[in-house]
Design a protein around this motif. Sequence first.
Motif, PDB file in Angstrom:
ATOM      1  N   CYS A  90      -6.956  -7.349   4.233  1.00 21.90           N
ATOM      2  CA  CYS A  90      -6.305  -7.444   5.881  1.00 21.90           C
ATOM      3  C   CYS A  90      -6.053  -6.177   6.959  1.00 21.90           C
ATOM      4  N   GLU A  91      -6.881  -5.334   6.522  1.00 17.75           N
ATOM      5  CA  GLU A  91      -7.169  -3.994   7.451  1.00 17.75           C
ATOM      6  C   GLU A  91      -7.568  -4.354   8.544  1.00 17.75           C
ATOM      7  N   HIS A  92      -7.621  -4.611   9.765  1.00 19.06           N
ATOM      8  CA  HIS A  92      -8.328  -4.644  11.107  1.00 19.06           C
ATOM      9  C   HIS A  92      -9.047  -6.137  11.249  1.00 19.06           C
ATOM     10  N   GLY A  93      -7.892  -7.271  10.799  1.00 18.45           N
ATOM     11  CA  GLY A  93      -8.497  -8.633  10.175  1.00 18.45           C
ATOM     12  C   GLY A  93      -9.029  -8.862   9.541  1.00 18.45           C
ATOM     13  N   GLU A  94      -9.554 -10.135   8.479  1.00 18.06           N
ATOM     14  CA  GLU A  94     -10.339 -10.235   7.033  1.00 18.06           C
ATOM     15  C   GLU A  94     -11.422  -9.931   6.430  1.00 18.06           C
ATOM     16  N   THR A  95     -11.504  -9.286   6.123  1.00 19.20           N
ATOM     17  CA  THR A  95     -12.601  -8.473   5.976  1.00 19.20           C
ATOM     18  C   THR A  95     -12.965  -8.397   4.768  1.00 19.20           C
ATOM     19  N   ALA A  96     -14.260  -9.319   4.156  1.00 17.27           N
ATOM     20  CA  ALA A  96     -14.923  -9.754   2.882  1.00 17.27           C
ATOM     21  C   ALA A  96     -15.172  -8.066   2.318  1.00 17.27           C
ATOM     22  N   GLY A  97     -14.787  -7.995   0.740  1.00 17.81           N
ATOM     23  CA  GLY A  97     -14.958  -6.932   0.070  1.00 17.81           C
ATOM     24  C   GLY A  97     -16.273  -7.246  -1.041  1.00 17.81           C
ATOM     25  N   LEU A  98     -16.585  -6.357  -2.124  1.00 18.98           N
ATOM     26  CA  LEU A  98     -17.458  -6.295  -2.938  1.00 18.98           C
ATOM     27  C   LEU A  98     -17.145  -7.656  -4.196  1.00 18.98           C
ATOM     28  N   ASN A  99     -16.080  -7.624  -3.421  1.00 21.30           N
ATOM     29  CA  ASN A  99     -15.727  -9.487  -4.571  1.00 21.30           C
ATOM     30  C   ASN A  99     -15.826  -8.902  -6.523  1.00 21.30           C
ATOM     31  N   ILE A 100     -15.859  -8.005  -6.700  1.00 22.71           N
ATOM     32  CA  ILE A 100     -15.863  -7.749  -8.060  1.00 22.71           C
ATOM     33  C   ILE A 100     -14.761  -8.490  -9.028  1.00 22.71           C
ATOM     34  N   ILE A 101     -13.255  -8.117  -8.190  1.00 25.87           N
ATOM     35  CA  ILE A 101     -11.593  -8.219  -8.664  1.00 25.87           C
ATOM     36  C   ILE A 101     -10.997  -8.906  -8.254  1.00 25.87           C
ATOM     37  N   LYS A 102     -10.932  -9.898  -8.463  1.00 26.90           N
ATOM     38  CA  LYS A 102     -10.161 -11.307  -7.600  1.00 26.90           C
ATOM     39  C   LYS A 102      -9.024 -10.654  -6.639  1.00 26.90           C
ATOM     40  N   GLY A 103      -8.792 -10.676  -5.720  1.00 24.55           N
ATOM     41  CA  GLY A 103      -7.136 -10.352  -5.193  1.00 24.55           C
ATOM     42  C   GLY A 103      -7.256 -10.435  -4.086  1.00 24.55           C
ATOM     43  N   LYS A 104      -6.577  -9.568  -3.424  1.00 24.75           N
ATOM     44  CA  LYS A 104      -6.828  -9.002  -2.096  1.00 24.75           C
ATOM     45  C   LYS A 104      -6.335  -7.640  -1.353  1.00 24.75           C
ATOM     46  N   VAL A 105      -6.602  -7.045  -0.549  1.00 20.10           N
ATOM     47  CA  VAL A 105      -5.708  -6.027  -0.672  1.00 20.10           C
ATOM     48  C   VAL A 105      -4.731  -6.445   1.058  1.00 20.10           C
ATOM     49  N   LYS A 106      -3.585  -6.018   0.810  1.00 23.66           N
ATOM     50  CA  LYS A 106      -3.089  -5.908   1.772  1.00 23.66           C
ATOM     51  C   LYS A 106      -1.810  -4.742   2.141  1.00 23.66           C
ATOM     52  N   LYS A 107      -1.470  -4.692   3.188  1.00 21.04           N
ATOM     53  CA  LYS A 107      -0.669  -3.953   3.846  1.00 21.04           C
ATOM     54  C   LYS A 107       1.015  -3.654   3.522  1.00 21.04           C
ATOM     55  N   PHE A 108       1.415  -2.198   3.512  1.00 26.27           N
ATOM     56  CA  PHE A 108       2.970  -2.115   2.810  1.00 26.27           C
ATOM     57  C   PHE A 108       3.804  -3.132   3.985  1.00 26.27           C
ATOM     58  N   GLY A 109       5.331  -3.514   3.658  1.00 24.38           N
ATOM     59  CA  GLY A 109       5.662  -4.724   4.506  1.00 24.38           C
ATOM     60  C   GLY A 109       6.654  -3.589   5.059  1.00 24.38           C
ATOM     61  N   SER A 110       7.548  -4.108   6.424  1.00 23.83           N
ATOM     62  CA  SER A 110       8.472  -3.390   6.101  1.00 23.83           C
ATOM     63  C   SER A 110       9.578  -2.913   5.338  1.00 23.83           C
ATOM     64  N   GLY A 111      10.631  -2.152   6.169  1.00 21.04           N
ATOM     65  CA  GLY A 111      10.999  -0.747   4.917  1.00 21.04           C
ATOM     66  C   GLY A 111      10.878   0.298   4.791  1.00 21.04           C
ATOM     67  N   VAL A 112       9.207   0.344   4.402  1.00 25.22           N
ATOM     68  CA  VAL A 112       8.926   2.099   4.524  1.00 25.22           C
ATOM     69  C   VAL A 112       8.413   2.463   5.263  1.00 25.22           C
ATOM     70  N   LYS A 113       8.257   3.797   5.163  1.00 27.32           N
ATOM     71  CA  LYS A 113       7.389   4.483   6.199  1.00 27.32           C
ATOM     72  C   LYS A 113       6.003   4.126   6.047  1.00 27.32           C
ATOM     73  N   ILE A 114       5.513   4.176   7.497  1.00 26.29           N
ATOM     74  CA  ILE A 114       3.446   4.119   6.688  1.00 26.29           C
ATOM     75  C   ILE A 114       2.407   4.700   7.374  1.00 26.29           C
ATOM     76  N   PRO A 115       1.914   5.293   6.726  1.00 25.39           N
ATOM     77  CA  PRO A 115       1.042   5.494   6.280  1.00 25.39           C
ATOM     78  C   PRO A 115       2.484   6.117   4.285  1.00 25.39           C
ATOM     79  N   HIS A 116       2.268   5.729   2.983  1.00 22.05           N
ATOM     80  CA  HIS A 116       3.089   6.084   1.970  1.00 22.05           C
ATOM     81  C   HIS A 116       2.090   7.174   1.933  1.00 22.05           C
ATOM     82  N   MET A 117       2.960   8.476   2.181  1.00 18.59           N
ATOM     83  CA  MET A 117       1.714   9.774   2.547  1.00 18.59           C
ATOM     84  C   MET A 117       2.415  10.531   1.223  1.00 18.59           C
ATOM     85  N   GLY A 118       1.810  11.252   0.613  1.00 14.48           N
ATOM     86  CA  GLY A 118       2.798  12.037  -0.393  1.00 14.48           C
ATOM     87  C   GLY A 118       2.877  11.488  -2.392  1.00 14.48           C
ATOM     88  N   TRP A 119       3.775  12.555  -2.528  1.00 13.25           N
ATOM     89  CA  TRP A 119       2.601  12.865  -4.084  1.00 13.25           C
ATOM     90  C   TRP A 119       3.800  11.962  -4.614  1.00 13.25           C
TER      91      TRP A 119
END
Lengths: 203, 252
Positions: A90-119
């Motif tokens: 769903c990054e920058h609008g819905e974009t199709a991937g290689l579809n080798i693994i079924k599932g989605k790529v989603k953005k982190f929700g509220s309550g955390v800083k975005i990006p998730h950056m660090g160790w």
Amino acid sequence: MIVVIDYNLGNIKSVFRGFEKIGAPVKISSSASDIDRSDGMVLPGVGAFRKAMENLESLGLTDKIKKNIFSGKPYLGICLGLQVLFSSSCEHGETAGLNIIKGKVKKFGSGVKIPHMGWNNVRYKEKTTIFNGVESGSYFYFDHSYYVEPSEETVCATTVYGNEFTSAVVRNNIYGVQFHPEKSGEKGLKMLKNFSEICLPKE
Amino acid sequence: MLTKRIIPCLDIKDGRVVKGIEFKNLRDAGDPVEAGKRYSEEGADELVFLDINASAENRKSTVDLVSRVAASVFIPFTVGGGISEIEDIKNILRAGADKVSINTAAFENPDLIKESSEEFGVQCIVCAIDARKKEEGKWEVYLRGGRQATGTDAVEWARKAADLGAGEILLTSMDADGTEDGYDIELTKAVAEAVNVPVIASGGAGNLKHLSDVIKFGKADAVLAASIFHFKQHSIKEAKLYLQKEGIPVRF
């Protein structure tokens, strides 16, 4: 030889240098014949999903990578290289991937800083070859705003950031990590070493 | 648990690491390639490299140096100084940097943040802000290494930069920089509470308590320091042990 696939996005040299450091034969390339000839493929990580798919497509690599994955060649996807394996993002609008693994790529929700950056800690469920010599709970470096949510059984390791998300997947010859082993010091280099031994087993 | 990061900063001038006070009086602090390698091996969480006399003429030598430093750095590596267009960002990333830090050019051309984050991802675009206290609770953004005032409020600019796509804010207090009297905690807190991206506190670290104070009270996600590490006053490990004792999550 391990091929680090160059698709004109961001920092691919770090991954290359990581493999060099551990003494694995490695080459940066975007040529189809290099991919065919390689013993393993690495798709590294920095960039935006849509741009990544566009670049892979315009270089004519989408089908080439898929074909090699389906032939059983080891594949290591790092960060974005993990995400593009999935059905869509769903990054920058819905974009199709290689579809080798079924599932989605989603953005982190509220309550955390975005990006998730660090160790952050990576906990695996059961030990697989790629985690040889790396204890569960070890710290790895993350830098991402999106995470994968597989809808099939491929989850290998998870990390907690707000909620628990999938930080590594393994299915047969396919390895994907959300973190950056090439930027995670000694433990990260150990994972690159493990991958190189999967690609080039010792006699 | 996501840890707080300790980030040594290499200010680079003419191919050497230097360290100044309030952006002036530079002294030599060693070779950047050696320093980068040492910090990577010592357990630093990240490395920042700022080309403090960047210009169009020395752009190529900076890219070469970035490439040489990156060769022995296996931790995240951010490069800043004089970056003004997409092409610069691409070259720096291709030389082995993981993130770029943009300061003056981002302020003067905010579209650069938007365009670059769309092209390379928000995670590698750091907006650097140099700020000086104006009055109680107000800080002003300065450009060109602190030489040019803008009249713009630092908290407002940080918020806008994050909205445009900056994935991180590298916040330097010009009042505190090089003084070794501690970070500007109020400034850091004001920015960290205003944005939903990580904030790196910079300027003023003189001892280990300063690091923990700006994390605890300034809500910093990461701390940048130069002198206390360059001149071997403290090791990265000592710093982490101290933070751990203070109840702050760190990575070993």
